[in-house]
Design a protein around this motif. Structure first.
Motif, PDB file in Angstrom:
ATOM      1  N   ALA A  56       0.811  -1.222   0.000  1.00 55.22           N
ATOM      2  CA  ALA A  56       0.000   0.000   0.000  1.00 55.22           C
ATOM      3  C   ALA A  56       0.846   1.274   0.000  1.00 55.22           C
ATOM      4  O   ALA A  56       0.330   2.353  -0.260  1.00 55.22           O
ATOM      5  N   SER A  57       2.147   1.156   0.304  1.00 53.22           N
ATOM      6  CA  SER A  57       3.055   2.308   0.296  1.00 53.22           C
ATOM      7  C   SER A  57       4.480   1.790   0.428  1.00 53.22           C
ATOM      8  O   SER A  57       4.692   0.611   0.743  1.00 53.22           O
ATOM      9  N   GLY A  58       5.428   2.704   0.234  1.00 53.93           N
ATOM     10  CA  GLY A  58       6.819   2.337   0.474  1.00 53.93           C
ATOM     11  C   GLY A  58       7.061   2.091   1.958  1.00 53.93           C
ATOM     12  O   GLY A  58       7.853   1.221   2.340  1.00 53.93           O
ATOM     13  N   THR A  59       6.374   2.846   2.780  1.00 55.04           N
ATOM     14  CA  THR A  59       6.488   2.673   4.227  1.00 55.04           C
ATOM     15  C   THR A  59       6.021   1.271   4.631  1.00 55.04           C
ATOM     16  O   THR A  59       6.685   0.589   5.420  1.00 55.04           O
ATOM     17  N   ASP A  60       4.886   0.835   4.083  1.00 55.29           N
ATOM     18  CA  ASP A  60       4.396  -0.522   4.374  1.00 55.29           C
ATOM     19  C   ASP A  60       5.360  -1.579   3.843  1.00 55.29           C
ATOM     20  O   ASP A  60       5.525  -2.645   4.456  1.00 55.29           O
ATOM     21  N   PHE A  82      20.482  10.257   7.255  1.00 59.59           N
ATOM     22  CA  PHE A  82      20.184  11.239   6.202  1.00 59.59           C
ATOM     23  C   PHE A  82      19.234  10.604   5.197  1.00 59.59           C
ATOM     24  O   PHE A  82      19.625  10.183   4.112  1.00 59.59           O
ATOM     25  N   THR A  83      17.961  10.499   5.608  1.00 62.99           N
ATOM     26  CA  THR A  83      16.946   9.831   4.800  1.00 62.99           C
ATOM     27  C   THR A  83      15.579  10.354   5.230  1.00 62.99           C
ATOM     28  O   THR A  83      15.460  11.090   6.207  1.00 62.99           O
ATOM     29  N   PHE A  84      14.556   9.936   4.502  1.00 63.86           N
ATOM     30  CA  PHE A  84      13.184  10.223   4.902  1.00 63.86           C
ATOM     31  C   PHE A  84      12.875   9.421   6.173  1.00 63.86           C
ATOM     32  O   PHE A  84      13.341   8.295   6.345  1.00 63.86           O
ATOM     33  N   PRO A 128      20.474   0.039   4.081  1.00 64.27           N
ATOM     34  CA  PRO A 128      20.999   1.172   3.315  1.00 64.27           C
ATOM     35  C   PRO A 128      19.896   1.821   2.488  1.00 64.27           C
ATOM     36  O   PRO A 128      18.921   1.159   2.124  1.00 64.27           O
ATOM     37  N   VAL A 129      20.040   3.106   2.224  1.00 62.80           N
ATOM     38  CA  VAL A 129      19.066   3.881   1.448  1.00 62.80           C
ATOM     39  C   VAL A 129      19.762   4.395   0.189  1.00 62.80           C
ATOM     40  O   VAL A 129      20.903   4.854   0.255  1.00 62.80           O
ATOM     41  N   ASN A 130      19.079   4.300  -0.944  1.00 66.61           N
ATOM     42  CA  ASN A 130      19.654   4.791  -2.205  1.00 66.61           C
ATOM     43  C   ASN A 130      19.169   6.215  -2.441  1.00 66.61           C
ATOM     44  O   ASN A 130      18.219   6.451  -3.185  1.00 66.61           O
ATOM     45  N   GLU A 154      17.140  -3.290   1.319  1.00 65.24           N
ATOM     46  CA  GLU A 154      17.504  -2.139   0.483  1.00 65.24           C
ATOM     47  C   GLU A 154      16.318  -1.168   0.453  1.00 65.24           C
ATOM     48  O   GLU A 154      15.242  -1.536  -0.007  1.00 65.24           O
ATOM     49  N   ASP A 155      16.513   0.063   0.940  1.00 59.87           N
ATOM     50  CA  ASP A 155      15.470   1.078   0.789  1.00 59.87           C
ATOM     51  C   ASP A 155      15.639   1.707  -0.597  1.00 59.87           C
ATOM     52  O   ASP A 155      16.428   2.636  -0.795  1.00 59.87           O
ATOM     53  N   ALA A 156      14.885   1.136  -1.542  1.00 62.35           N
ATOM     54  CA  ALA A 156      14.961   1.559  -2.945  1.00 62.35           C
ATOM     55  C   ALA A 156      13.790   2.475  -3.296  1.00 62.35           C
ATOM     56  O   ALA A 156      13.403   2.565  -4.462  1.00 62.35           O
ATOM     57  N   ALA A 157      13.263   3.188  -2.290  1.00 65.64           N
ATOM     58  CA  ALA A 157      12.086   4.037  -2.518  1.00 65.64           C
ATOM     59  C   ALA A 157      12.347   5.099  -3.579  1.00 65.64           C
ATOM     60  O   ALA A 157      11.447   5.508  -4.299  1.00 65.64           O
ATOM     61  N   GLN A 158      13.612   5.570  -3.665  1.00 65.49           N
ATOM     62  CA  GLN A 158      13.922   6.635  -4.621  1.00 65.49           C
ATOM     63  C   GLN A 158      14.645   6.115  -5.854  1.00 65.49           C
ATOM     64  O   GLN A 158      14.939   6.893  -6.762  1.00 65.49           O
ATOM     65  N   SER A 159      14.955   4.817  -5.886  1.00 71.35           N
ATOM     66  CA  SER A 159      15.893   4.346  -6.911  1.00 71.35           C
ATOM     67  C   SER A 159      15.326   3.312  -7.866  1.00 71.35           C
ATOM     68  O   SER A 159      16.090   2.651  -8.576  1.00 71.35           O
ATOM     69  N   THR A 178      10.470  -0.606  -2.465  1.00 74.01           N
ATOM     70  CA  THR A 178      10.368   0.627  -3.232  1.00 74.01           C
ATOM     71  C   THR A 178       9.026   1.300  -2.977  1.00 74.01           C
ATOM     72  O   THR A 178       8.150   0.734  -2.307  1.00 74.01           O
ATOM     73  N   SER A 179       8.905   2.531  -3.486  1.00 74.38           N
ATOM     74  CA  SER A 179       7.701   3.336  -3.278  1.00 74.38           C
ATOM     75  C   SER A 179       7.175   3.823  -4.617  1.00 74.38           C
ATOM     76  O   SER A 179       7.958   4.153  -5.509  1.00 74.38           O
ATOM     77  N   PHE A 180       5.854   3.863  -4.732  1.00 78.13           N
ATOM     78  CA  PHE A 180       5.222   4.431  -5.931  1.00 78.13           C
ATOM     79  C   PHE A 180       4.440   5.696  -5.583  1.00 78.13           C
ATOM     80  O   PHE A 180       3.456   6.038  -6.239  1.00 78.13           O
ATOM     81  N   SER A 183       5.288  11.320  -6.685  1.00 78.73           N
ATOM     82  CA  SER A 183       6.441  12.057  -7.193  1.00 78.73           C
ATOM     83  C   SER A 183       7.701  11.220  -7.331  1.00 78.73           C
ATOM     84  O   SER A 183       8.750  11.716  -7.739  1.00 78.73           O
ATOM     85  N   LYS A 184       7.649   9.924  -7.009  1.00 80.24           N
ATOM     86  CA  LYS A 184       8.831   9.071  -7.176  1.00 80.24           C
ATOM     87  C   LYS A 184       9.019   8.786  -8.672  1.00 80.24           C
ATOM     88  O   LYS A 184       8.095   8.996  -9.469  1.00 80.24           O
ATOM     89  N   PRO A 185      10.210   8.299  -9.070  1.00 79.17           N
ATOM     90  CA  PRO A 185      10.437   8.079 -10.513  1.00 79.17           C
ATOM     91  C   PRO A 185       9.310   7.281 -11.179  1.00 79.17           C
ATOM     92  O   PRO A 185       8.848   7.660 -12.256  1.00 79.17           O
TER      93      PRO A 185
HETATM   94  C1  LIG Z   1       9.372   7.977  -0.186  1.00 77.71           C
HETATM   95  C2  LIG Z   1      10.298   7.249   0.723  1.00 77.71           C
HETATM   96  C3  LIG Z   1       9.855   6.265   1.624  1.00 77.71           C
HETATM   97  C4  LIG Z   1       8.398   6.005   1.918  1.00 77.71           C
HETATM   98  O1  LIG Z   1       7.613   5.724   0.825  1.00 77.71           O
HETATM   99  P1  LIG Z   1       6.037   6.053   0.912  1.00 77.71           P
HETATM  100  O2  LIG Z   1       5.514   5.406  -0.335  1.00 77.71           O
HETATM  101  O3  LIG Z   1       5.886   7.528   0.896  1.00 77.71           O
HETATM  102  O4  LIG Z   1       5.498   5.433   2.128  1.00 77.71           O
HETATM  103  C5  LIG Z   1      10.794   5.555   2.354  1.00 77.71           C
HETATM  104  N1  LIG Z   1      12.105   5.800   2.231  1.00 77.71           N
HETATM  105  C6  LIG Z   1      12.581   6.761   1.399  1.00 77.71           C
HETATM  106  C7  LIG Z   1      14.036   6.965   1.294  1.00 77.71           C
HETATM  107  C8  LIG Z   1      11.683   7.523   0.624  1.00 77.71           C
HETATM  108  O5  LIG Z   1      12.162   8.471  -0.169  1.00 77.71           O
END
Ligand SMILES: *Cc1c(COP(=O)(O)O)cnc(C)c1O
Length: 379
Positions: A56-60, A82-84, A128-130, A154-159, A178-180, A183-185
């Motif tokens: 349902a989200s990148g957070t989930d 240094f991340t969200f 790690p976060v990308n 891997e936190d690939a939310a932005q990558s 990852t996250s959709f 505003s993500k790619p």
């Molecule tokens: C956007 C983001 C998230 C969370 O994704 P959501 O879809 O907004 O819940 C997690 N980590 C990073 C690094 C992000 O940029």
């Protein structure tokens, strides 16, 4: 000019997006409908992973990954300050402790050299976060994890869309998240996300966790969440996947153009030669950021700061920082970055004239009359 122009994207791609959405309205299977599975198959194939479990989200996705690994009270997870917030927030939500280590100056990603000293008997995973779309040093992180029996998320939310040594981001650790977010790619029209893994057992666990720990209808084997991706969002993503590669190429071209115009004006982003960025953000460093922001705003240029306060200095982590002995100065690279970074407008439909306007306004802000004034004020 818009920071991310989703309306323009929709205008240009309307027919295909509308058709995909209409199909869902017609069949009416809004929860875990056929588009969800179609999307998971497509995404897994694209990333080269055996399994994709949408969420349902990148957070989930992060929450499900941590839950699948059994992370909870008395566990530590090593990550970057240094991340969200979501990255550390989900660790804390499960009762575990995020243990921060500083970032590298060039890439803004976790510094692998600082990970080993932070490992304790309580450590279970490394996260790690990308950042900004560029993969972190995942091979080094995986090697450290293997040596200590830890798992890498891997936190690939932005990558999503980025490559690292020939492999796709999302498939660089034991679980990739990852996250959709719009505003993500690759963004949908609401919240969405996904986990990737090559481990059959973990994939099964992630699927159960996503749907209330349900094995079969109304048969619950564990505590889970409602973490399902809406069928409508899966349909939007299937439509957008059709032109995602085109958009990735456009992002990369725009980033190159910014760099060509700005490399002697400000500190421009560096992408290491063995990887590519999905260019979630084009982030520069400037002195006197508030003055630069103001000057750009006056020229009709929206900007953003990712992120103005590192996580160890956030109010929510005051208690953790006290316990861990973290103060201002504990993570100097992250702290310096948070004071200087500035993200510029970036979306696939940004026009050459707009890019030039941004570059010219920046040059003026830094070296024009206002810029000189700013420098004098500092002296
Ligand atoms: C956007 C983001 C998230 C969370 O994704 P959501 O879809 O907004 O819940 C997690 N980590 C990073 C690094 C992000 O940029």
């Amino acid at each position: 000019m818009e920071f991310v122009d989703l309306r323009q994207q929709y205008r240009r791609r309307k027919a295909y997006i509308d058709a995909r959405i209409q199909a869902v309205l017609d069949h009416g299977r809004f929860i875990l409908g056929p588009e969800v599975q179609e999307l998971e198959v497509r995404l897994a194939k694209r990333v080269g992973a055996r399994h994709c479990v949408s969420s349902a989200s990148g957070t989930d996705a992060l929450l499900m990954a941590l839950m699948a690994l059994g992370i909870g009270p008395n566990h530590e997870v090593i990550t970057t300050p240094f991340t969200f917030i979501a990255t550390a927030e989900m660790i804390t939500l499960l009762g575990a402790r995020p243990v921060f280590v500083d970032i590298e100056r060039g890439s803004y990603n976790i510094d692998p050299n600082l990970i080993e000293p932070a490992i304790t008997p309580l450590t279970r995973a490394i996260l790690p976060v990308n950042l900004y779309g560029q993969p972190a040093e995942l091979e080094a992180v995986n090697r450290i994890a293997a040596r200590h029996g830890l798992t890498v998320i891997e936190d690939a939310a932005q990558s999503f869309g980025a490559l690292y040594r020939g492999k796709h981001s999302g498939n660089l650790g034991a679980i990739g998240c990852t996250s959709f977010f719009p505003s993500k790619p690759l963004g949908c029209y609401g919240d969405g996300g996904a986990c990737f893994t090559n481990d059959d057992h973990l994939a099964g666990t992630l699927r159960e966790l996503r749907n209330h720990g349900q094995l079969a209808r109304y048969r619950h084997s564990r505590v889970g969440i409602n973490g399902r991706l809406d069928t409508l969002q899966a349909a939007v993503l299937l439509a957008k996947l059709e032109f995602f590669d085109e958009e990735l190429a456009a992002r990369s071209e725009i980033a190159d153009r910014y760099t060509a115009l700005l490399q002697h004006v400000v500190r421009t982003p560096r992408v290491l030669p063995d990887r590519s960025s999905a260019w979630a953000q084009y982030t520069i460093e400037v002195p006197d950021r508030p003055i630069v922001e103001q000057a750009l705003q006056a020229g009709g240029i929206p900007t953003a700061v990712h992120y103005p306060l590192p996580l160890h200095l956030q109010a929510v982590y005051a208690g953790l920082s006290l316990e861990m002995g973290w103060f201002p100065g504990s993570f100097p690279v992250a702290e310096a970055a948070s004071e200087r970074v500035l993200s510029l407008p970036l979306h696939p439909y940004l026009r050459p004239g707009e890019i030039e306007h941004v570059a010219e306004s920046l040059r003026e802000a830094l070296h024009g009359p206002l810029g000189d004034e700013a420098m004098n004020l500092r002296r």
